[in-house]
Write a protein that holds these residues in place. Structure first.
Motif, PDB file in Angstrom:
ATOM      1  N   LEU A 102     -24.155  22.044 -77.356  1.00 31.41           N
ATOM      2  CA  LEU A 102     -25.255  22.655 -78.087  1.00 31.41           C
ATOM      3  C   LEU A 102     -25.099  24.169 -78.008  1.00 31.41           C
ATOM      4  O   LEU A 102     -24.857  24.726 -76.950  1.00 31.41           O
ATOM      5  CB  LEU A 102     -26.562  22.229 -77.430  1.00 31.41           C
ATOM      6  N   LEU A 152     -26.577  27.534 -77.905  1.00 35.57           N
ATOM      7  CA  LEU A 152     -27.878  28.154 -77.652  1.00 35.57           C
ATOM      8  C   LEU A 152     -27.773  29.649 -77.884  1.00 35.57           C
ATOM      9  O   LEU A 152     -26.825  30.300 -77.465  1.00 35.57           O
ATOM     10  CB  LEU A 152     -28.331  27.882 -76.217  1.00 35.57           C
ATOM     11  N   GLY A 211     -34.710  15.771 -78.324  1.00 38.15           N
ATOM     12  CA  GLY A 211     -33.371  16.233 -77.965  1.00 38.15           C
ATOM     13  C   GLY A 211     -32.450  16.516 -79.127  1.00 38.15           C
ATOM     14  O   GLY A 211     -32.803  16.347 -80.296  1.00 38.15           O
ATOM     15  N   ALA A 212     -31.252  16.935 -78.748  1.00 37.00           N
ATOM     16  CA  ALA A 212     -30.282  17.388 -79.750  1.00 37.00           C
ATOM     17  C   ALA A 212     -29.456  16.239 -80.295  1.00 37.00           C
ATOM     18  O   ALA A 212     -28.387  15.919 -79.795  1.00 37.00           O
ATOM     19  CB  ALA A 212     -29.375  18.441 -79.135  1.00 37.00           C
ATOM     20  N   ARG A 239     -27.897  19.199 -84.104  1.00 37.24           N
ATOM     21  CA  ARG A 239     -26.748  20.090 -83.842  1.00 37.24           C
ATOM     22  C   ARG A 239     -26.222  20.682 -85.142  1.00 37.24           C
ATOM     23  O   ARG A 239     -25.865  21.848 -85.225  1.00 37.24           O
ATOM     24  CB  ARG A 239     -25.610  19.321 -83.154  1.00 37.24           C
ATOM     25  N   GLU A 267     -33.133  25.219 -75.439  1.00 42.56           N
ATOM     26  CA  GLU A 267     -33.272  23.826 -75.020  1.00 42.56           C
ATOM     27  C   GLU A 267     -34.148  23.822 -73.784  1.00 42.56           C
ATOM     28  O   GLU A 267     -33.854  24.525 -72.807  1.00 42.56           O
ATOM     29  CB  GLU A 267     -31.902  23.229 -74.708  1.00 42.56           C
ATOM     30  N   ASP A 307     -36.630  19.029 -75.370  1.00 41.83           N
ATOM     31  CA  ASP A 307     -37.027  19.557 -76.684  1.00 41.83           C
ATOM     32  C   ASP A 307     -36.134  20.730 -77.079  1.00 41.83           C
ATOM     33  O   ASP A 307     -35.711  21.512 -76.230  1.00 41.83           O
ATOM     34  CB  ASP A 307     -38.477  20.063 -76.654  1.00 41.83           C
ATOM     35  N   ILE A 308     -35.895  20.822 -78.385  1.00 37.10           N
ATOM     36  CA  ILE A 308     -35.108  21.941 -78.890  1.00 37.10           C
ATOM     37  C   ILE A 308     -36.058  22.842 -79.688  1.00 37.10           C
ATOM     38  O   ILE A 308     -36.827  22.357 -80.518  1.00 37.10           O
ATOM     39  CB  ILE A 308     -33.982  21.449 -79.843  1.00 37.10           C
TER      40      ILE A 308
END
Ligand SMILES: Nc1ncnc2c1ncn2[C@@H]1O[C@H](COP(=O)(O)OP(=O)(O)OP(=O)(O)O)[C@@H](O)[C@H]1O
Length: 341
Positions: A30, A32, A78-79, A84, A107, A112-113
Motif C-alpha cells: 500500500l 501511503l 481495508g485495502a 489499491r 492506513e 481503515d484507509i
C-alpha cells in the motif's frame, strides 16, 4: 465353520488428480502518502459528512494546526485490490487541473484507509443541478464539457479508464473549476489484459456495448465518453435523459432503452453545435463515437471558447431556471452551504 473366502484383489491404488496450482495472493504494498502538513488522521478534525457512496464516507475536515479545509474519504474494510488501484490512480494524477487532487493516504491501525483530498466547495454537479431547481445554460455546459474532457483526455492518455462518469462524480470549486472524482471502480489498463470484461460502474450511465458486446472486444475508453455525453445532456435538460422528469429510473427498463432504443434526443431549442456534440458522444456504435481528444476540437467547444473565453463566462443562452454565470454558481454554493450547516 469358518468360511474363508479370499476376496479378489482389487487395485486400490487411486490416481489422484494433479494438485491445482492456486496462485498465491501477494498483496501489492500500500502506498501511503503523508503530506508535509498532515502527518496523521488525528491531526484532522471532522466537521461534517459530505456524502457516502459504495466506496466509503466522505467528510469535510479541518487541519487543526493550519485550519486548512480538506475532504477525507474513509474506506472501511481495508485495502482491497480495488482500493489499491484507486490510490495508485490518485497518486499518478497529480498534475491535472481537472482531476481531484489527493494530498495523502493513511492506513489506520484497525485497517481503515483514509484518503485526504482537496475540498471541492461547490460539491457535485448533481447537487448543484438539484439546488438550482433547473438546468444549466449552453455556455456553462460547454465550460463543464471542456474541463471534463480535458480531465478525461489526461486519464485516457495515461491508460486510465474512469468507468463511473456521472453528475455526482464531477465536483466543482467555488470558482467553477470542474474536476473528475471518485476512482472507486477505475482501472489502469495494462496491455496484457482484456479490459472489456468488467461491466462496472453505474448502470444508468453505462454505454450499450458494456451490456451487449456480442463477445467482441471494444474500446473501454469510449465508455467514459458516452457517460459524459449523457451527463452533459442531463445537466442541460434537468433530468436523466432516458426517463421522463420526476420518474424513477428502473434498472431493467433503463438497460433495455440503452441497448435497444435510439439514444435520447436533444430539445429543439438547443444549438446545432450542441446537438451535434451530444450526438458524437452518444453514438451507440462505439467505433463511431468520438474520443475525448477529438471532442475537445468540436465546434461546440471551440466556438464557445472563442466567443466568451471559458475562464470568464458571463451569459449563455437564456433558459428559465438555468444557471447563467459564475456569479450565480457562487450564490448556489452559498445556498448549498446553508442547507448543509
Ligand atoms: N473532494 C471532495 N470535496 C467535496 N465533496 C466531496 C469530495 N469527494 C467526495 N465528495 C462528496 O461526497 C460524496 C460521496 O462521494 P463518494 O465518492 O464516496 O461516492 P459517490 O460518488 O456519491 O457514490 P458511489 O461511490 O456510489 O458512486 C460525493 O457525492 C460528493 O458530494
Amino acid at each position: 465353520m469358518v468360511l474363508s473366502m479370499k476376496r479378489p484383489l482389487v487395485n486400490l491404488h487411486v490416481q489422484l488428480p494433479k494438485p491445482v496450482e492456486i496462485p498465491q495472493y501477494i498483496p501489492t504494498p500500500l502506498i501511503l502518502l503523508p503530506t508535509q502538513e498532515v502527518q496523521h488522521v488525528s491531526d484532522l478534525e471532522k466537521l461534517q459528512v459530505l456524502g457516502s457512496g459504495n466506496g466509503g464516507t466522505v467528510y469535510r475536515v479541518c487541519h487543526k494546526k493550519s485550519s486548512k479545509v480538506y475532504a477525507l474519504k474513509v474506506i472501511r474494510g481495508g485495502a482491497t485490490e480495488q482500493v489499491r488501484q484507486e490510490i495508485e490512480i490518485l497518486r499518478c494524477c497529480t498534475d491535472s487541473p481537472n482531476i481531484v487532487q489527493c494530498h495523502g493516504v493513511f492506513e489506520e491501525s484497525f485497517g481503515d484507509i483514509s484518503i485526504l483530498m482537496e475540498y471541492m466547495e461547490a460539491g457535485s454537479l448533481d447537487v448543484l443541478a438539484k439546488t438550482t431547481l433547473g438546468s444549466f445554460s449552453e455556455t456553462i455546459i460547454a465550460n463543464i464539457a471542456y474541463q471534463s474532457l480535458t480531465g478525461l483526455d489526461y486519464l485516457h492518455s495515461k491508460k486510465i479508464v474512469h468507468r463511473d462518469i456521472k453528475p455526482s462524480n464531477l465536483l466543482v470549486t467555488r470558482e467553477m473549476q470542474v474536476k473528475i472524482a471518485d476512482f472507486g471502480v477505475s482501472k489502469i489498463i495494462t496491455s496484457s489484459e482484456n479490459a472489456c470484461n468488467g461491466s462496472v460502474g453505474t448502470c444508468a450511465y453505462m454505454s450499450p456495448e458494456k451490456f451487449d458486446s456480442d463477445g467482441k472486444d471494444y474500446n473501454v475508453f469510449s465508455g467514459d465518453v458516452w457517460s459524459l455525453g449523457l451527463t452533459l445532456m442531463e445537466l442541460y435538460i434537468g433530468h436523466y435523459p432516458y426517463m421522463q422528469p420526476g420518474k424513477e429510473a428502473e434498472k431493467t427498463s433503463v438497460i433495455w432503452e440503452i441497448c435497444f432504443e435510439e439514444p435520447p434526443c436533444m430539445p429543439k431549442d438547443a444549438s446545432e453545435h450542441f446537438k451535434d456534440f451530444i450526438q458524437c458522444c452518444l453514438q451507440k456504435d462505439w467505433t463511431k463515437r468520438w474520443t475525448a481528444r477529438q471532442l475537445l476540437s468540436h465546434p461546440f467547444i471551440i466556438s464557445t471558447r472563442q466567443n466568451v473565453g471559458l475562464g470568464s463566462i458571463k451569459l449563455g443562452t437564456k433558459r428559465e431556471n438555468s444557471v447563467q454565470s459564475i456569479g450565480e454558481i457562487g450564490e448556489v454554493v452559498a445556498v448549498r452551504k446553508k442547507t448543509r450547516v
